[in-house]
Scaffold this motif. Structure first.
Motif, short mmCIF file in Angstrom:
data_model
loop_
_atom_site.label_atom_id
_atom_site.label_comp_id
_atom_site.label_asym_id
_atom_site.label_seq_id
_atom_site.Cartn_x
_atom_site.Cartn_y
_atom_site.Cartn_z
N SER A 1 60.61 71.81 -21.76
CA SER A 1 61.18 70.58 -22.28
C SER A 1 62.31 70.86 -23.26
O SER A 1 63.35 70.20 -23.25
CB SER A 1 60.10 69.74 -22.96
OG SER A 1 60.64 68.55 -23.48
N VAL A 2 62.11 71.85 -24.13
CA VAL A 2 63.16 72.21 -25.10
C VAL A 2 64.42 72.64 -24.36
O VAL A 2 65.54 72.17 -24.65
CB VAL A 2 62.67 73.34 -26.04
CG1 VAL A 2 63.83 73.86 -26.88
CG2 VAL A 2 61.55 72.84 -26.94
N VAL A 3 64.27 73.53 -23.39
CA VAL A 3 65.42 74.04 -22.64
C VAL A 3 66.07 72.93 -21.82
O VAL A 3 67.30 72.78 -21.80
CB VAL A 3 65.00 75.21 -21.72
CG1 VAL A 3 66.16 75.64 -20.82
CG2 VAL A 3 64.50 76.38 -22.55
N ALA A 4 65.25 72.13 -21.12
CA ALA A 4 65.78 71.08 -20.26
C ALA A 4 66.52 70.01 -21.05
O ALA A 4 67.58 69.52 -20.62
CB ALA A 4 64.64 70.45 -19.46
N ASN A 5 65.99 69.64 -22.21
CA ASN A 5 66.66 68.62 -23.02
C ASN A 5 67.96 69.15 -23.61
O ASN A 5 68.96 68.43 -23.69
CB ASN A 5 65.73 68.14 -24.14
CG ASN A 5 64.75 67.10 -23.65
OD1 ASN A 5 65.08 65.93 -23.50
ND2 ASN A 5 63.51 67.53 -23.38
N ALA A 6 67.94 70.42 -24.05
CA ALA A 6 69.19 71.03 -24.54
C ALA A 6 70.22 71.10 -23.42
O ALA A 6 71.42 70.81 -23.63
CB ALA A 6 68.90 72.42 -25.10
N SER A 7 69.77 71.46 -22.23
CA SER A 7 70.67 71.53 -21.08
C SER A 7 71.22 70.15 -20.71
O SER A 7 72.40 70.01 -20.37
CB SER A 7 69.92 72.14 -19.89
OG SER A 7 70.73 72.13 -18.74
N GLY B 1 70.28 60.80 -28.60
CA GLY B 1 69.14 60.63 -29.49
C GLY B 1 67.80 60.87 -28.82
O GLY B 1 66.93 61.56 -29.35
N GLY B 2 67.63 60.29 -27.61
CA GLY B 2 66.37 60.46 -26.90
C GLY B 2 66.10 61.92 -26.56
O GLY B 2 64.98 62.42 -26.73
N SER B 3 67.12 62.61 -26.07
CA SER B 3 66.94 64.01 -25.71
C SER B 3 66.65 64.87 -26.93
O SER B 3 65.83 65.80 -26.87
CB SER B 3 68.20 64.53 -24.99
OG SER B 3 68.40 63.83 -23.78
N ILE B 4 67.31 64.58 -28.03
CA ILE B 4 67.07 65.34 -29.26
C ILE B 4 65.65 65.08 -29.76
O ILE B 4 64.96 66.00 -30.21
CB ILE B 4 68.11 64.98 -30.33
CG1 ILE B 4 69.48 65.51 -29.91
CG2 ILE B 4 67.72 65.53 -31.70
CD1 ILE B 4 70.63 65.08 -30.81
N ALA B 5 65.19 63.83 -29.67
CA ALA B 5 63.82 63.52 -30.09
C ALA B 5 62.80 64.25 -29.21
O ALA B 5 61.82 64.81 -29.71
CB ALA B 5 63.58 62.02 -30.03
N HIS B 6 63.04 64.27 -27.89
CA HIS B 6 62.15 64.99 -26.99
C HIS B 6 62.16 66.49 -27.30
O HIS B 6 61.11 67.15 -27.31
CB HIS B 6 62.58 64.77 -25.53
CG HIS B 6 62.36 63.38 -25.05
ND1 HIS B 6 63.12 62.80 -24.06
CD2 HIS B 6 61.47 62.42 -25.44
CE1 HIS B 6 62.71 61.57 -23.85
NE2 HIS B 6 61.71 61.31 -24.68
N LEU B 7 63.36 67.03 -27.52
CA LEU B 7 63.49 68.45 -27.84
C LEU B 7 62.70 68.78 -29.11
O LEU B 7 61.95 69.77 -29.15
CB LEU B 7 64.97 68.80 -28.00
CG LEU B 7 65.36 70.27 -28.16
CD1 LEU B 7 66.81 70.47 -27.70
CD2 LEU B 7 65.25 70.76 -29.60
#
Length: 838
Positions: free
Chosen positions: A503-509, A523-529
Motif C-alpha cells: 500500500s505504501v509503495v502503490a500509493n506513492a506510485s 490527500g487520499g493517497s497520502i492518508a492511505h500511505l
C-alpha cells in the motif's frame, strides 16, 4: 457555623454559570428546532437569531465555568472537593490542566467547550443547514450541562457539580471545626500515571475528536429532517475529514502516553478504554469512504447515513463504558463508577440520541434514494465499499469483545475473557490489516463504474513487484521474530507486512504516476500511505520487540507483579537486578545503576542508569547515555513506575523499574571497624579480603570527580570476594577551607563502606575503617526492551493526518493560500509535539 478561610464566592459564581449554560442551551435547542420546522424565511430567521443569542450565552457560560474551576485549582482552594481530590501544592504547574480533566466533570466540560467552538464555526459556515444542525449540537449541550449541574430535583441528583465543598462530601471530625482548613495541609494530587506531558495535550485533542463526530451526525439528521436526503454529503465531507484526522491523532497520542507512562512496554494493549475510542474512528472512516462513493456515483447513501449515525452513537457508548464503572475490572485506566444518578444520566444521553436517530433513520429508510443496480466488481466504488464494510465489521468485532462485562451484567451470563486477550484481537485484526492494505493499494488504480483488467494490471505490476522484493529482503535480512503464537500466525504477519508495504509503495506510485505529482488531489493517497506505514511500523516494532533485560541466573529473586499487558504474572527472568554501581551485561549494553534522587513530588524517585556499548575488538565505548526512569513509592509498598526511553531513528531503548527499595526502610545499625595497615597488607571481611595497594598524595584525578582545592590523600585498595570477583576502592582525605573531609568509598556489590580514617600514632601505618552493612543492598530491578523502527508508527500517523487535512482543504474549497497555511500549521504542530516529547 461560620467556617474560616473559605472562598465561597467562586463556587457560587461557577454554579450560577452552570445553570445559565443549561438554560441557554435548552432555549437554543428549542429555538433551532422551531426554526428548522418553519417554512417562512422571515419567521425562520427570527427564531435563528434568538437561537444564536442563546447559544452564544451558553458558550460564554461554559467558558466561565471552566475559568472558575481553573481559578479554584490554581489557588489550591481545598475547601472544594475538586481541588482537594486532584491538585497538590507540590505538583508542577504544567500539570494543572491535567488536574481539571482528570475528573469526570472536567472532561464533560472539555467536551462541551469543543461543542461551543464547533457550534460557532457551524453558525458561520452552514448557511441553510444551520437550524437543523445546530438543534442537534445544542441538544447535546443540554445533556453535557446536566452532567455538571449537581442539583436535586424531586429527590434525584442530576449530575455531579465541580463546586461541591469538601466538608459536605467527606465525613471526618475535623469538618466540625470552624478552622478545619488550617488542618488540611495539601490535596491528594493528580494520579501519578497522569503526570506526563501527553496528559496535558492528549485529552483536549481526543475530546475534540469525540466532539467533532456530532457534526456529521447532525448533518445526517438535517438531511432527513429537511427531506434533502443526499444534499448534506457535500457540505459535511470537510467536517468528517477533520473529525477523522483529529480523532485518529487523539487516539494515537493516548498510545504515546501509554508508551511513555505505563509499564506494559508498548503503545497499545487492546485495553477496553483504548478499544472504546478506536471503534467510532473505524466506523467514521467507513462512513467517509461511502460518502466519497455517493459523491462520485450516487451509490451508498444509506450506508453513509448508517455509518455517520453510528460513529457518534459509539462515542456515546464509549462514554457509557468508560465512565459508569462497568469496565472497572477489565481496564487499567477507566473511570470509576460515578454514582447511580450519574450513570442513569450518561445512559439517558446515549439512549435518547441512539433511539431517536436510529428510529428516524429506519422510518425514512425507503425514502432515502438508492441505486438498485449493483456496482461492477471492476469498479472503484465496489472495492471502496468492501473496504468500508471491513472497517465496520472490525469495529463491531472489537466492541463486541469489549462489551463482555456489559453483556454479563445485562444477561446474567458469566463469559470470561480469553486467556490471551491480546492474541484474541491480533489474530483477527492481522487479517483486517491484510485486506485493508491490499484494497488501499489497488483500489485507487480502478476507475468509477468500470475498469478494464488490462489497465489495472499494467498500473499495479511495478508496485506489486517492488513490494514483493522489499518484503522478501526484509524476510532474509531482518526477519520477524515473533514466534510466540506459532508459525501460522508468523506467516499471517508476513502477509500483513507485505500488504502494508504494498500500500505504501502503490500509493506513492499513484501520486507520482496517476496524479503526475500534483499534491492538491493527493490527500487520499497520502492518508492511505500514512495509515499503512503506521501499520507496517506496528508490525515491525511489535514483531521484533526484544526484551534485553534477560537474566538466567539471578543473585536474588524479587517477586514480580502482574504484567498490565498480558494480565499474567510477569516473567522474573525478563527482569534484571542491578546492584548500585555494579555494571551488568544487558543485551548489547553494559548497564550501571549509578544512583537515585528524589523528585519534587512526594514519593517520586529517579533512578539514573548508565548504558554503555563497547566495541567487541577494541573495548572502546562507542555509545553512552543515561536513562532516568522514575517511580512513585507509595504507602503499603505499592509502586507506580514511569518508563524512560532513548530515542534513535532506527529504534528505541525502553526501560522501566519493576522493583525498587523504599528509601524509608530501616536504618543501618552496623558500625565501622578500624584496621591499621601499610602497603601490601591484607584486611579480611566476611565475604572476602582487601589489599592496600598504595597511598597517593595529591592524585591528579579521583573517582569522585571532586575538584582538589587543597592537599589530598587517596588509599587505593583491591578487593577480592570469596567468588573471586574483583573490585576497586579509593577512599580519600581532602583538606580545604572547610577543614578535613573524609570521602568514603562504597562497594555495593559486597555491601562494603570503606573510610580513610587517618594515620596510626607512630605515623607508619594508615587507618582503614570497614563497615559491612546489615541492611539490604541497594539495587533496582528493571525491565528493558528494544523497539525497532517504532518511529514508523509516529511518522505514519503524522502523514495520515496530513493527508486527511489535505483532503479536507480540497473538499472545503479553501483558497490555495489559506489551505497552505492550514496544512503548514497542522504539520508543524504535530511534528513539534512528537519532537518535544522525544
Amino acid at each position: 457555623m461560620r467556617f474560616e478561610g473559605e472562598h465561597l464566592w467562586i463556587g457560587t459564581t461557577g454554579h450560577i454559570f452552570i445553570l445559565v449554560a443549561f438554560t441557554a442551551s435548552l432555549l437554543a435547542t428549542i429555538a433551532y428546532a422551531i426554526a428548522a420546522a418553519k417554512k417562512d424565511a422571515a419567521e425562520k430567521y427570527s427564531w435563528i437569531k434568538y437561537a444564536r443569542v442563546s447559544f452564544f450565552i451558553q458558550c460564554a457560560a461554559v467558558l466561565a465555568v471552566f475559568g472558575c474551576i481553573f481559578y479554584i485549582c490554581s489557588n489550591h482552594y481545598l475547601e472544594y472537593l475538586y481541588a482537594y481530590k486532584h491538585t497538590s501544592k507540590e505538583l508542577e504547574y504544567k500539570y494543572l490542566l491535567a488536574c481539571i480533566w482528570e475528573d469526570q466533570s472536567g472532561s464533560f466540560l472539555l467536551w462541551s467547550i469543543w461543542h461551543c467552538v464547533l457550534g460557532i464555526i457551524l453558525i458561520n459556515k452552514t448557511k441553510e443547514w444551520e437550524a437543523p444542525v445546530m438543534s442537534v449540537v445544542s441538544f447535546a449541550q443540554v445533556f453535557l450541562a446536566m452532567m455538571i449541574m449537581g442539583l436535586y430535583i424531586l429527590g434525584t441528583k442530576i449530575g455531579n457539580s465541580p463546586f461541591v465543598l469538601t466538608r459536605n462530601e467527606i465525613n471526618g471530625p475535623i469538618f466540625g471545626r470552624s478552622d478545619y482548613l488550617s488542618l488540611i495541609k495539601d490535596g491528594v494530587g493528580l494520579n501519578v500515571l497522569l503526570r506526563n506531558y501527553w496528559m496535558v495535550i492528549h485529552p483536549p485533542v481526543l475530546f475534540l475528536g469525540f466532539a467533532s463526530t456530532i457534526v456529521p451526525f447532525a448533518f445526517a439528521y438535517a438531511g432527513i429532517q429537511t427531506k434533502r436526503f443526499g444534499d448534506w454529503i457535500k457540505p459535511v465531507l470537510p467536517y468528517a475529514l477533520f473529525s477523522a484526522a483529529v480523532l485518529g491523532v487523539g487516539i494515537m497520542m493516548g498510545g504515546k502516553w501509554a508508551y511513555e507512562s505505563l509499564s506494559f512496554g508498548g503503545y497499545w494493549a487492546w485495553d477496553p478504554v483504548e478499544n472504546a475510542s478506536l471503534v467510532p474512528w473505524l466506523i467514521l472512516i467507513a462512513g467517509l469512504h461511502t460518502m466519497v462513493i455517493y459523491k462520485a456515483t450516487g451509490h451508498s447513501l444509506r450506508a453513509s447515513y448508517l455509518f455517520t449515525i453510528l460513529s457518534f452513537i459509539f462515542v456515546l457508548y464509549s462514554t457509557f463504558l468508560t465512565r459508569t464503572g462497568v469496565l472497572g475490572d477489565t481496564s487499567v485506566h477507566a473511570f470509576t463508577e460515578a454514582g447511580k444518578a450519574m450513570n442513569i444520566l450518561i445512559f439517558s444521553f446515549m439512549a435518547v440520541f441512539t433511539i431517536a436517530s436510529l428510529t428516524l433513520f429506519f422510518i425514512n429508510l425507503k425514502k432515502i434514494p438508492a441505486i438498485h443496480t449493483e456496482e461492477a466488481s471492476s469498479s472503484r466504488e465496489f472495492w471502496m465499499f468492501i473496504g468500508s464494510l471491513v472497517f465496520f465489521l472490525s469495529a463491531l468485532f472489537i466492541i463486541a469483545k469489549t462489551s463482555v462485562p456489559v453483556i454479563n451484567a445485562v444477561l446474567g451470563t458469566k463469559m470470561a475473557p480469553p486467556e490471551d486477550a491480546e492474541f484474541s484481537y491480533n489474530k483477527v485484526m492481522v487479517l483486517v490489516a491484510v485486506i485493508i492494505g491490499l484494497l488501499s493499494a489497488v483500489t485507487q488504480y480502478l476507475k468509477y463504474k468500470s475498469t478494464p483488467s488490462s489497465y489495472t494490471l499494467k498500473k499495479i505490476a511495478l508496485p506489486t513487484f517492488i513490494a514483493a522484493v522489499i518484503t522478501g529482503l526484509l524476510a532474509v535480512i531482518y526477519p520477524l521474530t515473533y514466534h510466540k503464537q506459532g508459525p501460522g500466525f508468523l506467516v499471517a504477519l508476513y502477509f500483513a507486512l507485505f500488504a502494508s508495504i504494498y500500500s505504501v509503495v502503490a500509493n506513492a506510485s499513484y501520486i507520482w504516476s496517476g496524479l503526475n505529482g500534483k499534491l492538491k488531489g493527493a490527500g487520499g493517497s497520502i492518508a492511505h500511505l500514512g495509515f499503512t506505514l503506521m501499520i507496517a511500523g506496528m508490525l515491525i516494532s511489535a514483531g521484533n520487540k526484544e526484551v534485553i533485560s534477560v537474566e538466567k541466573f539471578k543473585d536474588f529473586n524479587i517477586p514480580m507483579g502482574i504484567d498490565p499487558l498480558t494480565k499474567q504474572q510477569d516473567i522474573a527472568s525478563e527482569n534484571i537486578n542491578l546492584i548500585k554501581q555494579v555494571p551488568k551485561k544487558m543485551g548489547p549494553y553494559d548497564v550501571t545503576y549509578l544512583y537515585d534522587s528524589a523528585g519534587l513530588e512526594t514519593g517520586k524517585r529517579f533512578y539514573h542508569l548508565l548504558f554503555q556499548k563497547k566495541d567487541s575488538a577494541t573495548k572502546k565505548i562507542t555509545e553512552s547515555f543515561v536513562l532516568n526512569p522514575d517511580v512513585y513509592l507509595m504507602k503499603n509498598n505499592n509502586m507506580s513506575s514511569n518508563p524512560d526511553t532513548k530515542n534513535y531513528l532506527s529504534h528505541d531503548v525502553f526501560t522501566y523499574i519493576s522493583y525498587a527499595l523504599s528509601p524509608d526502610r530501616e536504618k543501618d545499625t552496623s558500625s565501622f571497624k578500624v584496621h591499621e595497615v601499610t602497603n601490601g597488607d591484607t584486611i579480611f571481611y566476611s565475604k572476602g579480603y582487601m589489599v592496600l595497594d598504595d597511598v597517593v598524595k595529591n592524585p591528579a584525578s579521583n573517582k569522585f570527580n571532586i575538584p582538589l582545592t587543597g592537599p589530598a590523600v587517596t588509599a587505593n585498595l583491591s578487593i577480592t570476594s570469596n567468588e573471586n570477583e574483583l573490585y576497586k576502592a579509593a577512599p580519600m582525605i581532602l583538606i580545604d577551607s572547610m577543614g578535613i573531609n573524609q570521602i568514603d568509598d562504597t562497594v555495593y556489590g559486597q555491601n562494603l563502606y570503606i573510610k580513610f580514617a587517618g594515620v596510626s600514632s607512630d605515623q607508619k601505618k594508615i587507618k582503614i575503617a570497614v563497615k559491612e552493612s546489615e541492611k539490604m543492598i541497594d539495587f533496582v530491578t528493571l525491565k528493558a526492551y528494544i523497539f525497532p523502527y517504532i518511529n514508523l508508527v509516529w511518522i505514519g500517523l503524522v502523514v495520515m493526518a496530513i493527508g486527511l487535512i489535505m483532503s479536507m482543504i480540497r473538499r472545503a474549497n479553501m483558497s490555495s493560500k489559506a489551505g497552505a497555511i492550514t496544512l503548514l500549521l497542522v504539520a508543524a504542530g504535530m511534528f513539534y509535539m512528537f519532537l518535544l516529547a522525544n
